[in-house]
Design a protein around this motif. Structure first.
Motif, mmCIF file in Angstrom:
data_model
loop_
_atom_site.group_PDB
_atom_site.id
_atom_site.type_symbol
_atom_site.label_atom_id
_atom_site.label_comp_id
_atom_site.label_asym_id
_atom_site.label_seq_id
_atom_site.Cartn_x
_atom_site.Cartn_y
_atom_site.Cartn_z
ATOM 1 N N TYR A 329 19.204 2.535 21.174
ATOM 2 C CA TYR A 329 19.442 1.405 20.138
ATOM 3 C C TYR A 329 20.705 1.563 19.255
ATOM 4 N N GLU A 330 20.973 2.563 18.882
ATOM 5 C CA GLU A 330 22.205 2.874 17.995
ATOM 6 C C GLU A 330 23.602 2.562 18.956
ATOM 7 N N ASP A 331 23.554 2.569 20.002
ATOM 8 C CA ASP A 331 24.728 2.420 20.792
ATOM 9 C C ASP A 331 25.104 0.907 20.770
ATOM 10 N N PHE A 332 24.283 0.058 19.947
ATOM 11 C CA PHE A 332 24.444 -1.489 19.888
ATOM 12 C C PHE A 332 24.651 -1.574 18.446
ATOM 13 N N THR A 333 24.893 -0.680 17.619
ATOM 14 C CA THR A 333 25.283 -1.087 16.302
ATOM 15 C C THR A 333 26.788 -1.518 16.285
ATOM 16 N N TYR A 334 27.244 -1.811 14.907
ATOM 17 C CA TYR A 334 28.585 -2.368 14.826
ATOM 18 C C TYR A 334 29.542 -1.314 14.985
ATOM 19 N N LEU A 335 29.315 -0.040 14.612
ATOM 20 C CA LEU A 335 30.213 1.018 14.822
ATOM 21 C C LEU A 335 29.538 2.016 15.819
ATOM 22 N N SER A 336 29.755 1.976 16.915
ATOM 23 C CA SER A 336 29.320 2.623 17.969
ATOM 24 C C SER A 336 30.117 2.564 19.212
#
Length: 465
Positions: A329-336
């Motif tokens: 899920y964190e891999d789809f945030t704006y800084l990833s």
């Protein structure tokens, strides 16, 4: 204020061997003379944008916010992006006025007036977007806890959106009072020089009976310090409150404790970039090169380096945590890593290039003392900070927890029109301000002439040699 000693090795803040009368003439000239062709061209261009944007706003109100590019997944788009961007731009004015006043930084005196005006005009633009986003503009007053015919219908004080209302309205009120009070001695100067009865009446009313007496100056300085003390916490609280719109949610990428300091640093970063953009134009058009000197420009570029460094650390932290967590899920945030190569890769790299790579050139003295390059970098930072807000909102919302709700955001011509309209409105306000109010605080400049003027510093330097 003028009794403090200043070392002769420091660069003068007023160049050109000015006298007190010269300062009055130079600062009153843009108000008293007829506007030039460039000013009229700028005003007409800004009015075209403003009218087009006003038409888009009217269409949105009449049709509904379905006229925007929003969808079921991305229910915040350009509107909240622009809201946060405009609030951020409004931060530098109060910082220059309040915080630097408390720290007795004299270089602020040439730039604080226009920065304060920029703050007020930017907050006006920011307020437009949440009101339209409500959908029913005519019941916008419901955000305030007012007695009403429905009995116990009050605002939801648990909502960060309501916190925005109080934070921004307080910020606007204090900033406006601070700006207007600083103008009073300058209004009196224009009043005393007025050549037409109508002009004299207007500025007499605005000057509030200012006579330049010792008692007037004492009250003026005391009130300035009190207002600076009130405004300083607002510099940090307002954008912190705006960050709570995101940080108190459970959306991936938003639910983060780094957001409050990160938003504040980013707001000051973008605010100083906008101050540079406006002041470099005003400096040239109003012939104020002797008061807004290369020293002022370099100092503000150093502040941009400092706040840009804070933002860079925040970016690196967000990116590292997104990678280190191992969460898909964190891999789809704006800084990833996902954002860097995903469908919004162009927005991600625009953010990195505009906010990290290009401003890094200011580490070199030759770059930060080059006026044309400073203007270009300031524009690029403003663009980059818009992309930062766009990335935070759109990239995070575009990839939900359910792959079935993944979607892309495509702005409509109405989205773009409303945004351009606020830029036009802001430009109209600033252009009219530059023709009716002194763009530099001449009374404050005169208080430092004998310690920071080029003539006096040259004499002082000769004595020390």
């Amino acid at each position: 204020m003028s009794g403090h000693y200043e070392a002769p090795i420091r660069e003068p803040l007023i160049i050109g061997h000015k006298t007190y009368h010269d300062i009055t003439e130079d600062i009153a000239r843009p108000i008293e003379e007829r506007a030039g062709k460039l000013w009229w061209i700028s005003l007409y261009a800004a009015l075209v944008l403003f009218i087009y944007g006003f038409g888009c706003i009217a269409y949105t109100i009449g049709t509904g916010i379905g006229a925007w590019g929003l969808n079921r997944t991305i229910n915040w788009g350009w509107d909240i992006t622009n809201f946060v961007w405009w609030v951020g731009i409004g931060h530098a004015g109060t910082l220059i006025s309040a915080v630097l006043l408390l720290f007795r930084q004299r270089w602020r005196m040439s730039v604080n007036r226009s920065a304060e005006a920029m703050t007020i005009f930017a907050v006006v633009q920011a307020a437009i977007f949440p009101v339209i986003h409500m959908g029913r503009v005519w019941v916008g007053y419901w955000v305030f806890p007012l007695p009403n015919q429905f009995g116990s219908l009050w605002g939801n004080f648990n909502s960060p959106l309501l916190w925005d209302v109080f934070a921004i309205s307080t910020y606007f009120s204090v900033s406006t009072v601070f700006w207007f009070m600083g103008l009073i001695p300058d209004f009196a100067m224009i009043r005393d020089r007025a050549k037409t009865p109508w002009t004299k009446k207007i500025y007499t009313f605005l000057a509030f009976g200012w006579g330049g007496k010792a008692k007037h100056w004492q009250r003026f300085e005391e009130l300035s310090l009190v207002l600076a003390g009130l405004a300083t916490p607002l510099v940090f609280s307002v954008h912190t409150t705006v960050s709570f719109d995101f940080a108190t949610s459970v959306i991936k990428g938003w639910h983060s404790t780094i957001y409050p300091p990160y938003f504040v640093a980013g707001a000051i970063f973008s605010g100083f970039a906008m101050v540079q953009t406006l002041l470099l134009v005003a400096r040239k058009v109003c012939h104020l090169e002797d008061y807004i000197t290369m020293y002022h420009i370099e100092i503000m570029n150093i502040v941009i380096i400092l706040t840009g460094g804070m933002v860079t650390v925040a970016y690196a932290t967000e990116y590292f945590i997104g990678w280190y967590s191992g969460s898909r899920y964190e891999d789809f945030t704006y800084l990833s890593p996902g954002a860097a190569v995903g469908p919004y890769w162009w927005a991600f790299w625009s953010l990195i290039i505009c906010n990290l790579v290009v401003p890094a050139s200011f580490w070199f003295k030759r770059a930060r003392t080059n006026i044309i390059w400073t203007f270009i970098v300031a524009l690029i930072i403003n663009i980059g900070m818009w992309f930062e807000r766009f990335d935070i909102i759109v990239i995070n919302l575009s990839r939900d927890y359910l792959p079935g709700s993944w979607t892309m955001f495509k702005p409509t011509i109405i989205d773009v029109g409303v945004y351009l309209g606020t830029i036009g409105f802001f430009s109209v306000l600033f252009l009219l301000y530059a023709r009716t109010f002194p763009v530099i605080a001449q009374a404050e400049l005169k208080s430092i002439l004998k310690i920071s003027g080029e003539t006096y510093k040259a004499k002082e330097g000769d004595e020390h040699h």
